[in-house]
Design a protein around this motif. Structure first.
Motif, mmCIF file in Angstrom:
data_model
loop_
_atom_site.group_PDB
_atom_site.id
_atom_site.type_symbol
_atom_site.label_atom_id
_atom_site.label_comp_id
_atom_site.label_asym_id
_atom_site.label_seq_id
_atom_site.Cartn_x
_atom_site.Cartn_y
_atom_site.Cartn_z
ATOM 1 N N ILE A 166 -2.703 -0.549 13.577
ATOM 2 C CA ILE A 166 -2.204 0.177 12.407
ATOM 3 C C ILE A 166 -2.548 1.644 12.618
ATOM 4 N N ALA A 167 -1.524 2.504 12.637
ATOM 5 C CA ALA A 167 -1.730 3.927 12.884
ATOM 6 C C ALA A 167 -1.218 4.724 11.694
ATOM 7 N N VAL A 168 -2.020 5.686 11.252
ATOM 8 C CA VAL A 168 -1.634 6.604 10.178
ATOM 9 C C VAL A 168 -1.687 8.013 10.734
ATOM 10 N N ARG A 169 -0.533 8.700 10.715
ATOM 11 C CA ARG A 169 -0.422 10.046 11.279
ATOM 12 C C ARG A 169 -0.012 11.029 10.186
ATOM 13 N N ALA A 217 7.268 4.683 6.647
ATOM 14 C CA ALA A 217 6.647 3.453 7.145
ATOM 15 C C ALA A 217 7.492 2.900 8.293
ATOM 16 N N LEU A 218 6.894 2.815 9.474
ATOM 17 C CA LEU A 218 7.566 2.248 10.646
ATOM 18 C C LEU A 218 6.999 0.852 10.861
ATOM 19 N N LEU A 219 7.601 -0.131 10.238
ATOM 20 C CA LEU A 219 7.097 -1.495 10.258
ATOM 21 C C LEU A 219 8.101 -2.404 10.949
ATOM 22 N N PRO A 220 7.636 -3.459 11.616
ATOM 23 C CA PRO A 220 8.562 -4.379 12.287
ATOM 24 C C PRO A 220 9.404 -5.145 11.277
ATOM 25 N N CYS A 228 0.832 -1.208 0.000
ATOM 26 C CA CYS A 228 0.000 0.000 0.000
ATOM 27 C C CYS A 228 0.869 1.262 0.000
ATOM 28 N N VAL A 229 1.941 1.248 0.795
ATOM 29 C CA VAL A 229 2.846 2.405 0.827
ATOM 30 C C VAL A 229 3.466 2.623 -0.550
ATOM 31 N N ALA A 230 3.861 1.522 -1.216
ATOM 32 C CA ALA A 230 4.448 1.652 -2.552
ATOM 33 C C ALA A 230 3.442 2.255 -3.532
#
Length: 658
Positions: free
Chosen positions: A579-582, A529-532, A512-514
């Motif tokens: 899931i957080a979108v800021r 994107a702050l993903l594990p 989705c980010v791409a």
């Protein structure tokens, strides 16, 4: 008992009611039996039409699987490794095949003649084919010398097993359609022969492909196999040609047969003979395996077109029969209603001219004074209707008002219910019509622009390529908007069925980010994107999750300032994920927050400050999150930014148990 019968037969009203009632019952019974027969006939024709539609999916699935097998076999034959774009194309081709197989599997389970064991076997064959496809896809990324030589044979074996299972399930459905009429039987036979022709032609083309790749003359055993396949093809073709000579044979099938005769039997056969002659003479064939497969595909497709046209004729006849049966049903119903109306009218005349005058006497007793009542009481001793109404006068007087009140309440309730049902039907019909009317041209626009982008028929000038990209993006935006409206309507109507599967949610978020990165760059917004680092597996509907994230990212980028920041993060918290979108955009006024999540509701409706959009994004997000058993939280401050948190359960079983 005899005295009671004598008294009842003295009543003219009783005798007339008995006779008219008997006539009504007899007539309604006759027409009810007729209507029942018409209903059964209409139901059977509707089933035949549904089966023909399912058989259309069988043909599409067969053709898609054959096309996929040819593409993948060609890729495996290439010595060089495929790139990521080619593998994505392979995945798309495989997905289209799976869509057709899934569609037939769902339809077959609801149709008469469906066999549970074969459906289970079909699911197993599909899973086995998916497994071998995954291994083949991975092998195409390797150079030719590192690939297993058995992969192509294994994939072909799995594909044939899947096609055989589909045919086994389709066989009773075909017999069901064939038994409906001689014409349908002939169309099913032509469709089946055309498919067998296509399968045999595929075997012949594959053997020629192997000879071209080897660059040698066929051995005696190979020539024998080729002539055997050729004989089988000729026998099947003669059967079709014999059928085409029948009187009143459909013209469109004749045209398809003539086209196949030109493309395959005159074009393909002549070319095949020249290649065998060159190989036998030791000459080099200036043709590789890929070019052979691509150049001969139209000829083989012309054989498959016969099956499609035969099914189209079957579908047209089935639809016509279903409409005719429905028309007969309505005629039977109208006759039954007409009979009931005439009988009711006769009853009304009898009551009006015979019984009503007696009731008027009773009404006069209620309306007039005591003197008139005393005059009416002399009829109480009679055994006919006058005496009955005289004795029932007091009871009728007390209950009349209550009955009228109850009748008015029931009528108001019935009208309200009809209005609500009419509104619901209108909404469903509108959405269904819009889906068919808009999605079909949009899919054509997207398909052709996608072919232009992939340069399927050669390179394009740079400007035309840009135009094709803009067409594809605009069509995708409109199709996504239509899908959002339809999805929201399905959810509101309770007909949305999530497809819960194991999903690697981190990978879905990265995708989705791409997809959103280019749009963010156009608006000069930094997307982070702050993903594990480790995979995060949950049970969810993949498409719904992507819709949720894409809507949230789209809103964040849309309302972000230039040179702003949009950040998406993923955190696992026990049996849930967050899931957080800021964003640090314009924010949302406090008085608007309670309205967000309603369909067509936007945070800013000022024409001077309006943004693109329809107000469906957050409504769809909230509905999809609710379908997953999750929660949605929106925190925002004007001129500071907005944070949207989505909390979803990791396991749907755990959610159901809770």
């Amino acid at each position: 008992m005899g005295t009671w019968v004598v008294k009842r037969t003295r009543s003219v009203g009783f005798l007339l009611t008995l006779v008219i009632g008997s006539l009504i019952v007899i007539l309604l019974s006759v027409f009810a039996v007729t209507a029942k027969g018409a209903y059964d006939h209409a139901l059977e024709n509707a089933r035949v039409a549904s089966i023909v539609a399912a058989l259309h999916n069988v043909v599409s699935a067969r053709e898609a699987l054959r096309t996929e097998q040819g593409i993948i076999s060609t890729a495996l034959a290439e010595p060089r490794a495929t790139d990521a774009q080619q593998r994505r194309w392979f995945v798309g081709v495989h997905s289209r095949s799976n869509v057709q197989v899934h569609a037939f599997e769902r339809q077959a389970g609801r149709l008469p003649g469906a066999q549970g064991p074969i459906l289970a076997k079909l699911s197993e064959a599909r899973q086995a084919y998916d497994d071998v496809f995954a291994r083949v896809l991975a092998a195409t990324a390797l150079p030719g010398e590192k690939r297993s030589a058995k992969l192509d044979d294994e994939m072909r074996r799995r594909l044939f097993a899947l096609v055989d299972t589909i045919d086994a399930q389709a066989a009773p459905l075909t017999r069901h359609v064939a038994g409906s009429s001689p014409f349908m039987s002939e169309m099913m036979r032509i469709s089946d022969i055309a498919w067998r022709l296509r399968a045999a032609a595929g075997v012949d083309r594959r053997s020629m492909s192997a000879l071209i790749q080897a660059g040698r003359a066929p051995t005696p055993s190979e020539l024998q196999r080729q002539w055997r396949v050729t004989g089988e093809i000729d026998a099947l073709w003669n059967s079709i040609m014999t059928a085409a000579q029948q009187p009143n044979f459909p013209a469109d099938i004749k045209a398809a047969i003539q086209n196949a005769d030109r493309a395959y039997f005159k074009g393909y056969r002549a070319r095949r003979a020249r290649i065998i002659e060159d190989l036998t003479a030791g000459h080099r064939v200036d043709l590789n395996r890929v070019e052979w497969l691509e150049s001969t595909t139209p000829a083989l497709d012309s054989l498959m077109e016969i099956s499609k046209v035969a099914l189209n004729n079957s579908d047209r006849v089935a639809q016509a029969q279903a409409k005719s049966a429905t028309r007969q049903l309505w005629i039977a119903i109208m006759l039954m209603l007409l009979c009931a109306g005439l009988a009711g009218y006769a009853a009304w005349v009898v009551i009006r001219r015979v019984i009503t005058p007696l009731r008027q006497i009773t009404g006069a007793l209620q309306a007039l004074g005591d003197h008139a009542a005393l005059q009416a009481l002399k009829y109480n001793a009679r055994d006919d209707e006058i005496g009955q109404f005289s004795r029932a006068l007091l009871t009728f007087q007390k209950s009349a008002a209550d009955r009228q009140l109850l009748k008015n309440e029931v009528l108001r309730s019935h009208l309200a219910q009809e209005a609500a049902e009419s509104a619901s039907r209108t909404k469903s019909e509108f959405l269904t019509n819009m889906s068919h009317e808009l999605r079909t041209p949009l899919n054509a626009v997207l398909g052709f622009s996608d072919m232009m982008l992939h340069k399927a028929f050669g390179p394009l000038p740079e400007r035309y390529a840009e135009y094709a990209r803009l067409i594809h993006e605009s069509g995708s935006h409109l199709l996504n908007l239509l899908s959002d409206i339809l999805d929201l309507a399905k959810i509101e109507a309770g007909r949305f069925q999530p497809d819960f599967r194991d999903v690697e949610i981190r990978e879905a978020l990265q995708g989705c980010v791409a997809l959103m990165r280019r749009r963010a760059e156009e608006k000069q917004v930094r997307l982070a994107a702050l993903l594990p680092d480790e995979p995060v597996m949950i049970q969810a509907d993949t498409r719904a999750c992507k819709q949720i994230v894409l809507n949230l990212l789209s809103n964040a980028v849309k309302f972000a300032r230039a040179d702003g920041l949009v950040e998406i993060s993923l955190v696992r918290q026990g049996e849930t994920i967050e899931i957080a979108v800021r964003d640090n955009g314009i924010g949302i006024p406090a008085h608007v927050l309670p309205r967000l999540g309603n369909a067509f509701e936007q945070a800013n409706n000022d024409p001077m400050l309006a943004r693109e959009g329809t107000g469906l994004g957050l409504a769809l997000v909230q509905a999809l999150v609710r379908e997953h058993g999750g929660t949605l939280d929106i925190q925002s401050q004007e001129n500071v930014g907005t944070c949207v948190r989505v909390i979803l359960p990791c396991r749907q079983q755990a959610r159901a148990a809770a």
